[in-house]
Design a protein around this motif. Sequence first.
Motif, mmCIF file in Angstrom:
data_model
loop_
_atom_site.group_PDB
_atom_site.id
_atom_site.type_symbol
_atom_site.label_atom_id
_atom_site.label_comp_id
_atom_site.label_asym_id
_atom_site.label_seq_id
_atom_site.Cartn_x
_atom_site.Cartn_y
_atom_site.Cartn_z
ATOM 1 N N TYR A 209 -32.989 -32.251 57.370
ATOM 2 C CA TYR A 209 -32.371 -32.384 58.691
ATOM 3 C C TYR A 209 -33.269 -31.773 59.756
ATOM 4 C CZ TYR A 209 -28.157 -33.839 56.275
ATOM 5 O OH TYR A 209 -27.259 -34.523 55.496
ATOM 6 N N ALA A 210 -34.507 -32.204 59.755
ATOM 7 C CA ALA A 210 -35.463 -31.717 60.738
ATOM 8 C C ALA A 210 -35.551 -32.719 61.898
ATOM 9 C CB ALA A 210 -36.841 -31.536 60.089
ATOM 10 N N PRO A 211 -35.760 -32.214 63.106
ATOM 11 C CA PRO A 211 -35.784 -30.809 63.497
ATOM 12 C C PRO A 211 -34.366 -30.302 63.736
ATOM 13 C CG PRO A 211 -36.196 -32.166 65.407
ATOM 14 C CD PRO A 211 -36.066 -33.113 64.237
ATOM 15 N N PRO A 212 -34.173 -28.983 63.778
ATOM 16 C CA PRO A 212 -32.826 -28.444 64.003
ATOM 17 C C PRO A 212 -32.240 -28.826 65.355
ATOM 18 C CG PRO A 212 -34.485 -26.697 63.988
ATOM 19 C CD PRO A 212 -35.159 -27.925 63.495
ATOM 20 N N SER A 213 -33.083 -29.254 66.298
ATOM 21 C CA SER A 213 -32.571 -29.708 67.590
ATOM 22 C C SER A 213 -31.693 -30.947 67.449
ATOM 23 C CB SER A 213 -33.731 -30.002 68.546
ATOM 24 O OG SER A 213 -34.600 -30.987 67.997
ATOM 25 N N SER A 214 -31.813 -31.642 66.297
ATOM 26 C CA SER A 214 -30.989 -32.835 66.060
ATOM 27 C C SER A 214 -29.618 -32.492 65.495
ATOM 28 C CB SER A 214 -31.713 -33.778 65.095
ATOM 29 O OG SER A 214 -31.804 -33.207 63.790
ATOM 30 N N TRP A 215 -29.399 -31.249 65.110
ATOM 31 C CA TRP A 215 -28.164 -30.877 64.424
ATOM 32 C C TRP A 215 -26.931 -31.067 65.304
ATOM 33 C CZ3 TRP A 215 -29.235 -25.641 61.456
ATOM 34 C CH2 TRP A 215 -30.244 -25.874 60.480
ATOM 35 N N LYS A 216 -27.089 -30.973 66.628
ATOM 36 C CA LYS A 216 -25.933 -31.062 67.519
ATOM 37 C C LYS A 216 -25.357 -32.470 67.584
ATOM 38 C CE LYS A 216 -24.300 -29.168 71.919
ATOM 39 N NZ LYS A 216 -24.671 -28.489 73.180
ATOM 40 N N SER A 217 -26.130 -33.446 67.193
ATOM 41 C CA SER A 217 -25.679 -34.838 67.292
ATOM 42 C C SER A 217 -25.680 -35.544 65.944
ATOM 43 C CB SER A 217 -26.560 -35.602 68.283
ATOM 44 O OG SER A 217 -27.929 -35.526 67.916
ATOM 45 N N LEU A 218 -25.592 -34.793 64.853
ATOM 46 C CA LEU A 218 -25.602 -35.421 63.526
ATOM 47 C C LEU A 218 -24.438 -36.393 63.339
ATOM 48 C CD1 LEU A 218 -26.570 -32.444 61.159
ATOM 49 C CD2 LEU A 218 -27.981 -34.398 61.809
ATOM 50 N N HIS A 219 -23.311 -36.116 63.971
ATOM 51 C CA HIS A 219 -22.150 -36.992 63.820
ATOM 52 C C HIS A 219 -22.389 -38.370 64.419
ATOM 53 C CE1 HIS A 219 -21.922 -35.190 67.760
ATOM 54 N NE2 HIS A 219 -20.899 -35.941 68.120
ATOM 55 N N GLU A 226 -16.249 -46.073 63.490
ATOM 56 C CA GLU A 226 -14.947 -45.991 64.149
ATOM 57 C C GLU A 226 -14.730 -44.617 64.762
ATOM 58 O OE1 GLU A 226 -10.183 -46.468 63.076
ATOM 59 O OE2 GLU A 226 -11.736 -47.024 61.634
ATOM 60 N N ASN A 227 -15.190 -43.580 64.055
ATOM 61 C CA ASN A 227 -15.017 -42.229 64.580
ATOM 62 C C ASN A 227 -15.901 -41.966 65.779
ATOM 63 O OD1 ASN A 227 -13.084 -41.421 62.773
ATOM 64 N ND2 ASN A 227 -14.555 -40.642 61.276
ATOM 65 N N ASN A 228 -16.988 -42.735 65.887
ATOM 66 C CA ASN A 228 -17.963 -42.475 66.949
ATOM 67 C C ASN A 228 -17.848 -43.449 68.114
ATOM 68 O OD1 ASN A 228 -19.175 -40.383 65.489
ATOM 69 N ND2 ASN A 228 -20.327 -41.850 64.273
ATOM 70 N N SER A 229 -17.001 -44.430 68.008
ATOM 71 C CA SER A 229 -16.998 -45.509 68.983
ATOM 72 C C SER A 229 -16.649 -45.042 70.389
ATOM 73 C CB SER A 229 -15.992 -46.588 68.548
ATOM 74 O OG SER A 229 -14.699 -46.017 68.438
ATOM 75 N N ASN A 230 -15.820 -43.991 70.490
ATOM 76 C CA ASN A 230 -15.408 -43.529 71.801
ATOM 77 C C ASN A 230 -16.136 -42.265 72.242
ATOM 78 O OD1 ASN A 230 -13.454 -45.595 72.082
ATOM 79 N ND2 ASN A 230 -12.013 -44.446 70.782
ATOM 80 N N LYS A 231 -17.205 -41.938 71.510
ATOM 81 C CA LYS A 231 -17.930 -40.716 71.840
ATOM 82 C C LYS A 231 -19.032 -41.015 72.863
ATOM 83 C CE LYS A 231 -15.639 -38.294 68.811
ATOM 84 N NZ LYS A 231 -14.682 -37.271 69.217
ATOM 85 N N SER A 232 -19.182 -40.111 73.802
ATOM 86 C CA SER A 232 -20.235 -40.253 74.802
ATOM 87 C C SER A 232 -21.140 -39.042 74.743
ATOM 88 C CB SER A 232 -19.629 -40.363 76.210
ATOM 89 O OG SER A 232 -18.989 -39.160 76.568
ATOM 90 N N GLY A 233 -22.269 -39.152 75.450
ATOM 91 C CA GLY A 233 -23.208 -38.046 75.467
ATOM 92 C C GLY A 233 -22.649 -36.797 76.118
ATOM 93 N N ASP A 234 -21.616 -36.960 76.973
ATOM 94 C CA ASP A 234 -21.053 -35.810 77.666
ATOM 95 C C ASP A 234 -20.415 -34.815 76.708
ATOM 96 O OD1 ASP A 234 -21.867 -36.919 80.023
ATOM 97 O OD2 ASP A 234 -19.912 -37.790 80.526
ATOM 98 N N GLU A 235 -19.965 -35.271 75.543
ATOM 99 C CA GLU A 235 -19.305 -34.366 74.611
ATOM 100 C C GLU A 235 -20.238 -33.266 74.111
ATOM 101 O OE1 GLU A 235 -20.076 -36.843 70.500
ATOM 102 O OE2 GLU A 235 -18.118 -36.008 70.922
ATOM 103 N N LEU A 236 -21.546 -33.496 74.163
ATOM 104 C CA LEU A 236 -22.492 -32.477 73.718
ATOM 105 C C LEU A 236 -22.535 -31.297 74.679
ATOM 106 C CD1 LEU A 236 -25.472 -34.663 72.403
ATOM 107 C CD2 LEU A 236 -23.497 -33.764 71.162
ATOM 108 N N ASN A 237 -21.948 -31.449 75.858
ATOM 109 C CA ASN A 237 -21.864 -30.342 76.807
ATOM 110 C C ASN A 237 -20.568 -29.569 76.671
ATOM 111 O OD1 ASN A 237 -24.321 -31.105 77.771
ATOM 112 N ND2 ASN A 237 -23.625 -31.808 79.768
#
Length: 447
Positions: A209-219, A226-237
């Motif tokens: 799982y390199a680099p660790p900077s990617s860990w925040k968006s692994l989902h 289906e779980n990701n269909s309504n997700k936007s980039g704003d949720e990372l904030n």
Amino acid sequence: MMVFAGRHESWVFFRHVPTLQNLWTARGDSSRLYAQCRRSLSMKSISEDGPLQTMQDSYQHHAEHQYSAHLGIDHMLTKSIERWANRINMEDNMSLENDGTRRRRRKMADLGSADGSSSVKTFSGIVQSLKEQVDNPLQLEIIFEEHPSSNKETLVNTLHQHQDWFQKQDVAYSVLMKSFYEPLFAKNSMDFIMSHLCLHWLDTTDPMYAPPSSWKSLHKNASNEENNSNKSGDELNDFVFVNEKSAPPLLQEIWRTDLANRHLASFLSLRAQELRPGAELFIMMVAYPNEFVCPGKSESSPLTIAMQRCIDQGTLRPEVLTNTIVPYYQRKTQDIYDAVDLMHSTATEASDGDFLVVADVQEYEASLGGGAGSLDGTKKLFWAIHGSAVRTSGGATEEELRSIQASLKLVFEEIYDPNEELTGNFIGCVLRKRTRKPGGDKQSHDH
């Protein structure tokens, strides 16, 4: 730092950790060790953070505020050392009967020694306890391990200050600057290993799982669209800790199974090879929930809130919050058992029949920081622990870091009551080396 305090096996679960003085009074046979540890605590003064102070130095200055977390499981450490003393006596007696040789230098290690001050204090109690219980003269070796990115000079200087104690106790020592997610010691060479407040930090060198900077968006890369269909980039904030209530549940589960469990299983597998048969590993880590990450009055951590406010004020670039993730996971007790089961299920021929089993485990609550009335010191400890992640993963500038710190002070005053102590859960665990794979069903724990 652990205070050794005799045998009081009825203390199994601490909802409110007693003070040092209460422990001393309740356990009458501990006064000598208590006094010894209090003298040690006073050796290093606590100063205000200077403008050029590194975050590592800041943590060293405020680490004493985590003292109550150590106290919560001192009885577990005491019993582990008692078992070790019994093994030493048995081994010495057998050696004397067989070939007339009685002693070898026993080896123990602290993984994640930081500046060494708490490690030395803990080992002073261990050595004294051993010598009171072992029948024959005892020779010991202590290895102080710390991550190679840390300040080796600080650790070495701390140990040098205790040179007289090492010589008087016939204790050899060395420093090992290496990650504990790597092999550290020769096979079957260690008699006792401990680690405090370290293993909730994950292995950022994980090649899967390199680099660790990617860990925040692994989902976002998960197969369940289906779980990701309504997700936007704003949720990372909405979060900087994966254990925050505002973090996506799918991401939390990915971290638990693919990162936290795997990393702990790998750590345990390495230590299983290095410990001698019957030897024990003593670990303590931050657990879930924890008011630093899950304050009762907010869905988000104080760091997330502070960074969001800085963005609104124009003092922080939004991408800093988007990228910031603190690379640790707060486990529950069942996660320990799951990691042990994973270690057993993934064992290869290289493990050569080396396994660890849970001998004792406890989840308990303890104070964060200095207790009620010490909110400023608690805030400084919080920043000393987590601030470096804002710089490394988020890429914040020095000016942005100062802005976040100023905002964080206000957030702490808003969401925490200065007259009440902050609390968090911790897990203490003792694991014992076995040379054959445990049979039967998976280990489990009822919550």
